[in-house]
Enzyme design. Structure first.
Site, PDB file in Angstrom:
ATOM      1  N   SER A  87      50.756  32.690  80.857  1.00 22.85           N
ATOM      2  CA  SER A  87      49.695  33.562  81.359  1.00 22.85           C
ATOM      3  C   SER A  87      49.023  33.026  82.610  1.00 22.85           C
ATOM      4  CB  SER A  87      48.645  33.779  80.273  1.00 22.85           C
ATOM      5  OG  SER A  87      47.979  32.574  80.001  1.00 22.85           O
ATOM      6  N   THR A 233      44.905  32.995  86.568  1.00 24.26           N
ATOM      7  CA  THR A 233      45.797  33.834  85.753  1.00 24.26           C
ATOM      8  C   THR A 233      47.013  34.324  86.537  1.00 24.26           C
ATOM      9  OG1 THR A 233      45.810  35.785  84.305  1.00 24.26           O
ATOM     10  CG2 THR A 233      44.678  36.041  86.386  1.00 24.26           C
ATOM     11  N   GLY A 245      43.564  42.134  89.117  1.00 21.84           N
ATOM     12  CA  GLY A 245      42.734  42.381  87.948  1.00 21.84           C
ATOM     13  C   GLY A 245      41.314  41.917  88.213  1.00 21.84           C
ATOM     14  N   ASP A 246      40.630  41.564  87.146  1.00 17.77           N
ATOM     15  CA  ASP A 246      39.251  41.090  87.272  1.00 17.77           C
ATOM     16  C   ASP A 246      39.180  39.636  87.717  1.00 17.77           C
ATOM     17  OD1 ASP A 246      40.505  40.532  84.753  1.00 17.77           O
ATOM     18  OD2 ASP A 246      38.573  39.856  83.970  1.00 17.77           O
ATOM     19  N   GLY A 267      41.512  39.516  79.162  1.00 13.18           N
ATOM     20  CA  GLY A 267      41.872  40.833  78.637  1.00 13.18           C
ATOM     21  C   GLY A 267      42.049  41.836  79.760  1.00 13.18           C
ATOM     22  N   GLY A 269      41.742  43.712  82.660  1.00 11.07           N
ATOM     23  CA  GLY A 269      40.822  43.504  83.776  1.00 11.07           C
ATOM     24  C   GLY A 269      40.160  44.768  84.282  1.00 11.07           C
TER      25      GLY A 269
HETATM   26  N1  ASP Z   1      42.135  39.804  82.911  1.00  3.22           N
HETATM   27  C1  ASP Z   1      43.470  39.571  83.364  1.00  3.22           C
HETATM   28  C2  ASP Z   1      43.929  40.724  84.204  1.00  3.22           C
HETATM   29  O1  ASP Z   1      43.560  41.848  83.923  1.00  3.22           O
HETATM   30  C3  ASP Z   1      44.466  39.364  82.292  1.00  3.22           C
HETATM   31  C4  ASP Z   1      43.986  38.643  81.069  1.00  3.22           C
HETATM   32  O2  ASP Z   1      42.937  38.064  81.044  1.00  3.22           O
HETATM   33  O3  ASP Z   1      44.669  38.618  80.062  1.00  3.22           O
HETATM   34  O4  ASP Z   1      44.708  40.507  85.099  1.00  3.22           O
END
Ligand code: ASP
Length: 350
Positions: A87, A233, A245-246, A267, A269
């Site tokens: 990840s 990430t 993403g976030d 999670g 984002g």
């Molecule tokens: N938040 C991350 C994204 O949306 C992914 C994750 O945290 O699992 O890219």
């Protein structure tokens, strides 16, 4: 944490909500939070998930009086090259074209400065590049191939950051995406080659069609009460190239407030961005909430106000305050983070 989420299911359910199908009272996990009001003192580090290698690396810096910023950077770097972590960083799961694109934000509470990179490719340590954006430029964020070019100027080498596990995930994902293209799934290949189908195939087939999330948040308070954070990430697996993403967005996947605390999200984002998740958590802590209460308020907004009570996705907030209190709040129904403070290392799972 890593979590399979059905994006299509989410959109279908959201369409139901538009027709008035779901209300907040039906949402089962909204009361799931965990935290402590009795800190073991400073320094302390919190790492999302069970990534003890990252908290160990951060603790090595903190325990000798090191700076929170150096600690979160060390923790993120350890995660970025940790083998078998799909990840983050090297071996992260790729986008829909098979390319690993990484997102990262780092933020320093003492100076209230931040740096971020989005969709950077071929660089082992996006956290170091994000830190360089913060420390060596007058900007906050550099994205895409410009981020890679910037990294090279900062002395980073461009390498292949996929590994056999991420390449093999991609081959399976691509083969299962469509029945009408020329890529064969393992099932189709087994039929073609007259080989028996592996028994685990059926369940895995469904799981791997879904998108996978996973990220690490590293949040620390040093012995002087200074706070810092880093979120790094590979983001959503199979994402459209260029999707951020976030995690690289300051205030969404990470935020730090001097003298108050730090927060991060993992999670889906897209949900975090829509509520400025980490900023919201920090702002709530500034107004006196504990890390857990602040996480709950952000998740409540995400579920109740932004999604009309519908939450067929996974998101987790983690937070620490400047006193070393910590907490988490989740949509997914699972709390999972690691802390390290003068009491030692503790994995918190609910
Ligand atoms: N938040 C991350 C994204 O949306 C992914 C994750 O945290 O699992 O890219």
């Amino acid at each position: 944490m890593s979590k399979n989420v059905s994006r299509r299911g989410f959109l279908e359910k959201a369409a139901g909500v538009a027709a008035g199908a779901a209300v907040i009272g039906e949402f089962p996990h909204l009361n799931l939070g965990f935290g402590t009001g009795s800190p073991a003192g400073l320094p302390m580090v919190l790492v999302s998930g069970g990534k003890t290698w990252a908290s160990n690396a951060a603790w090595e810096v903190l325990k000798d009086g090191g700076d929170a910023l150096d600690a979160v950077h060390a923790g993120a770097m350890a995660a970025e090259v940790y083998p078998s972590d799909t990840s983050v960083g090297v071996g992260g799961l790729p986008n829909e074209e098979g390319v690993v694109q990484l997102d990262c934000t780092i933020m320093d509470g003492k100076s209230m400065q931040c740096g971020a990179v989005g969709c950077i490719e071929g660089i082992e340590h996006p956290s170091s590049v994000a830190r360089a954006v913060m420390e060596h430029t007058d900007h906050c964020m550099i994205v895409g191939h410009y981020a890679t070019e910037f990294a090279v100027k900062m002395g980073h080498q461009v390498t292949d950051i996929s590994d056999e596990a991420s390449r093999s995930w991609y081959r399976r994902w691509v083969a299962r995406r469509s029945d009408t293209d020329d890529w064969l799934s393992e099932e189709e290949s087994a039929i073609k080659m007259k080989r028996p189908l592996p028994p685990s195939e059926r369940g895995r087939r469904q799981r791997e069609l879904e998108h996978t999330y996973g990220t690490i948040n590293v949040l620390a308070v040093d012995v002087n009460g200074q706070v810092a954070g880093c979120t790094t990430t590979s983001g959503l697996s199979g994402k459209i190239p260029g999707r951020c993403g976030d995690s690289p967005i300051v205030g969404a996947g990470l935020y730090v407030l001097r003298d108050v605390g730090a927060a991060g999200f993992t999670g889906r984002g897209e949900e975090v961005i829509r509520i400025c998740g980490s900023f919201t958590v920090c702002e709530m802590m500034r107004r006196g909430m504990s890390p857990t209460e602040a996480g709950r308020e952000a998740i409540r907004r995400m579920v109740e106000e932004t999604n009309d009570g519908n939450a067929n996705f996974s998101d987790n907030a983690v937070a620490i305050n400047a006193k070393g209190e910590h907490g988490s709040f989740t949509v997914s129904g699972r709390i999972n983070y690691t802390i390290h403070n003068p009491d030692g290392q503790q994995r918190i799972q609910r």
